[in-house]
Enzyme design. Sequence first.
Site, short mmCIF file in Angstrom:
data_model
loop_
_atom_site.label_atom_id
_atom_site.label_comp_id
_atom_site.label_asym_id
_atom_site.label_seq_id
_atom_site.Cartn_x
_atom_site.Cartn_y
_atom_site.Cartn_z
N LYS A 673 -16.69 52.10 -92.71
CA LYS A 673 -17.79 53.02 -92.45
C LYS A 673 -17.35 54.02 -91.39
CE LYS A 673 -21.66 52.07 -90.05
NZ LYS A 673 -23.03 51.55 -89.77
N ASP A 705 -22.15 57.38 -92.02
CA ASP A 705 -23.41 57.20 -91.31
C ASP A 705 -23.70 58.45 -90.49
OD1 ASP A 705 -25.63 56.35 -89.97
OD2 ASP A 705 -24.65 54.74 -88.86
N GLU A 731 -25.59 56.63 -94.91
CA GLU A 731 -26.72 56.12 -94.12
C GLU A 731 -27.47 57.28 -93.49
OE1 GLU A 731 -26.07 53.03 -91.21
OE2 GLU A 731 -24.40 52.23 -92.40
N LYS A 782 -30.13 45.59 -88.73
CA LYS A 782 -29.69 45.12 -87.41
C LYS A 782 -30.73 44.15 -86.88
CE LYS A 782 -27.31 49.43 -86.12
NZ LYS A 782 -27.77 50.32 -87.21
#
Length: 1252
Positions: A673, A705, A731, A782
């Site tokens: 990522k 992201d 993301e 998360k």
Amino acid sequence: MVLTTIDSAVHWATSLPFGPVHINCPFREPLDDSSDNWMLSCLKGLDIWMSGAEPFTKYIQLQNYLACKAGACVPMAEVLEIIKGTDTGLLLLGAIHTEDEIWAALLLAKHLNWPVVADILSGLRLRKLLPSLPEIEENVLFVDHLDHALLSEGVRGWIHFDVIVQIGSRITSKRVSQMVEDCFPCTYILVDNHPCRHDPSHFVTHRVQCSIRQFVDSLMQSQFSHRSNKWCFYLRVLNTMVAWDISFQINAEYSITEPHVAHVITEALSAESALFVGNSMIIRDADMYGRSCKTHAQSIAHMMLDSELPCLRIRVAGNRGASGIDGLLSTAIGFAVGCNKQVLCLVGDVSMLHDTNGLAILTQRVSRKPMRILVINNHGGAIFSLLPFADKTDPQILDRYFYTSHRISIQKLCEAHSVRHLPVKTKVELQEALLKFEHEKTDCVIEVESCIGANSTFHSTLRKSAQQAADHALSILSRLSVGVSISDGLFLYKIHKMNFSLYRIQLCAPPTSSSADHHHNEFHREGYILSVYLEDGSVGYGEVAPLEIHKENLVDVEEQLLFLLHIIKGIKIDVSLPTLKGSFTSWIWSNLGITECSIFPSVRCGLEMAILNAIAVSQGSSFISMLQPQMINEEIYEKSSVKICALVDSNGTPNEVAYIASSLVEEGFTAIKLKVARRADPIQDAAVICKVRNEVGPCVELRVDANRKWTYEEAIQFGFRVKDCDLQYIEEPVENVDDIVKFCEETGLPAALDETIDNFQESHLNMLAKYTHPGIVAVVIKPSVIGGFEKAALIARWAQKHGKMAVVSAAFESGLGLSTYILFSYYLEQLNVVYTVMNREIRPSTAHGLGTYKWLKQDVTAIPLGIHYDPCKGFMGASVAGAIQLLKNFKVNNNVIHKTFNEEQVHRYHLTVNSKNFSYSIKVHEVGQESNDNVVIFLHGFLGTGEDWIPIMKAISRSAKCISIDLPGHGGSKIQNHGCKGAQEEATLSIEIVADVLYELIQGITPFKVTLVGYSMGARIALHMALRLSHKIDGAVIISGSPGLKDTTARKIRQAKDDSRADSLVAYGLELFLDSWYAGELWKSLRSHPHFKEIVASRIVHEDVQSLAKALSGLSTGSQMSLWEDLKRCDLPLLLIVGEKDVKFKSIAQKMFNEVVQDRKGEDGKGNNICEQMTGFDPNTAIDAESYFSKKSHGPGPDACFKDILKTTEMSVAVRGHETYQNGEAARKNSKFKRQKNERYCNFTIAFSSPD
């Protein structure tokens, strides 16, 4: 069957009025796959009957013994002895027809304390519980979802009842009826008033013919020992887990389904309405998926006057039997006329079409209340699609001969009969339709469109999910039953104590979420290690690691943890916590008294982690085994690993970033990522991604992201330039979450949710409804940001249900948090396998975002994380066995610990203040360092004591010396006459007298100014001191307080009321006074609090009732002089706090605010920052107001005290009274108090009570 039939025939032939009996010989049930062959096992359990001369079934006509004394009825005496001697009894409630009988059945359930299975026609299946009387749900165990629990083969083999008492006839659930048969041999007592035979299971041992009330009366005279607490507890856990799964599947399916209709139908019913259910699939869905819900009564007194039940019974009727689906609509209309209630008729399309003439009856002028007819139209007979033979039969045959498909328009039928018609195609439309016509005076047909195929598929999903939930529950219970003593049938252990330590570890680089200067040589991560100690000596560790970007900081979190240190000691741990199916949320509320939204996400995550690990240690197990006990296999764990996604901060040139990415691929990473949106131009980010893709090749999973840092236009620019990079997902590509679906459709690129779900406070499934779009392929979870593993599991299950990836992501936690996340990720992967099997799909394993381990230069433990390249699987993986061992052998690295926190001690003492002819011995509660010059004085309300404030005081004691007192007349404070010998003068109390006493008290405590915090009566005293004795006061927090009554007549009326109350207190004593006091409308919300009984019990501690009565009278708002004019001259900072639902004090606070700020306009035209008001109570307003208090403060820094007081209250139990402090949000009236932090909601910690 033959035995009980002949047995019944002999009874009726030899009993009055004597005569011949006709015996039917039925064929086997049609469309059933059961065997036709007779087996010797059919005689199982008949040994006792065959060896004796007694009939198999004993018939008891109780009405013949009504004149007998208690115990003289020999047949009933036998029944009583059987019930008294049972260990595992079941109360089965069949069709019950009157409200008196429903009430009697509820009383019997509470008296026996047996588990209860209530049929849909019993009136107690769709009960509405009153939160003011939670003991009904506590004392009566309704096993509403036994039907679906019995889908589990393990449950069917495990469950067995010694005695079954069935009230009323006809049970809808075939699985429950089959379970009853499987319990044979056992005692089966059937109670019904009709003389006809009803014995479908063919082993009724006692047939009691009498009314339900008569039977209950005969049993209520006897006492029964409750010996099956553990058994009931197991059933409660089983039912809860199955119920959660059913609710999840129904709520997570956003198209309207037939089970959804049954699930929500209770919400459309009230005490003034009734339900008529049709036959076939309709009544079965209502029986399987109907649910109870909570409602509100005006007050206990009102409820008793109206003869309300502690749970509102919903009158339910049906027309089951040989009539099948004929005449149901007409029957429902007749039922509406007879019961004189607003009837909701739930019926299928075929049933309606068999009685369309009923629509003509509907329009006739008959004296009845309006009806709502809810027709589920799946264009045929859907029930046949659910029978076993459906899977083996040609679809054309099913459609032609079984489904009886049709194309008839129900709308046209309604138009032909001039009946109002409303089509419904979505859940929202259904809700609106049910609410819309609840108060209208016209009949209406609500048509819900459905489909036989989709209905069959969704029913299959529900059954499979419920079966898995039941298996899961059984595996947990069977594991815990070994060597575990559940003393009260509800809990495993008690928490002995809790402490926490502040850690500070070095990082190799700044976190990608940080704005730190990259040129610094040292970077650190700070957080807390939470230690939970159980009474058996087991210790569980959790990590609380807040990040500033997620609107949490160490100071706020520290105060919440200090609060928890106080309230968690001695709390029992519920055995169902590892299920992660609403169990933690329920436990936090029912045991800690804290609402779900009041606790910081990182704190809840650490608490869940510590408790789950503590349970695992105590059980000699592991974190993963607690979550999934049915898959415990150490050999599998040794071979298992979790795929890890590497993380790259893409600062640097395209070549530099590509080099880092290729190096990670060489290490063994197959998923990477990259952080983007770090550059001024998204085109530059796109160039980096293109370069990385060229460098690492096509086989590596690439994710990016953007952290919501792009506008929609910028995201589109980036998206079109990376379309050929084969990104797994982006993301949060856009700053406006409403644009994310549009981005997917415009670019064709997949997206993932991250910050979007972080901002969900509650109702996650409702919030996620808009993100089912196929372009959103993943959710990044998360646990420390969304609030723990329970919420994480819910969101992950939603994602898996909708075919999306559930990616667990770390927020730069230490090895402790990462190890737990590894095991949680493995747990989710196993759930993913389950969904794969259920849906017959192929889903690859997910790479989880745990690559932050590379940032750790130091760790909180010396045990290394087991993350390495797995050559067998071909990816960089985290060892499941390694994570298990790290948690089992966890030892804190003391080199990184900077401070350890234990519970603060309370210093209690008495101070004597002499005023005029009286001596006031004031009980003082003090927490904090003696040397601290920041002093906060807490003043309670009527009936309270200084103990009420202890949790808040402990939480903020690091920054202030906190003192609460028992006001005169309350708790341990006493008043004595010290005048001349023989003086007969009695002490009187008033706001002025108490204020003077407190002033002298404060003078003796500190030479500095103090901050006052008061609630209700205490708030009025605090306000008086702030306005009249301001030279000693630095500011005041006024919670539900007033400046008094302006009108003289109103004061006299109020004074008379409080004088009368004071007289009653003296005349009847404190205990009776409390019963009457807390029955009032004022305390409606308090009565629903899980600690209500303890709160009321704490009010009995007042030592001097005479003085308490004087306080009630003398400190009344009727005797208080008005302070409204004084407010205009106020120069001290005031913070006014009222409850979100408190209409009265909202109005008072607004008027107070206006009085203070009028004629005091500042430069911004909004006032001079003297006063701020808050609704509900969001601590962030107080935090943001810190600068305001510092401007107005003249002491050594009490502005910090205001800040800490208000932040800490979000950890609360609930405020008692006035419907206050429940999930409120601060009203921001002044531009000086703009929000700078994320919304956090709170309730107050204190057990308040006030006559105001």
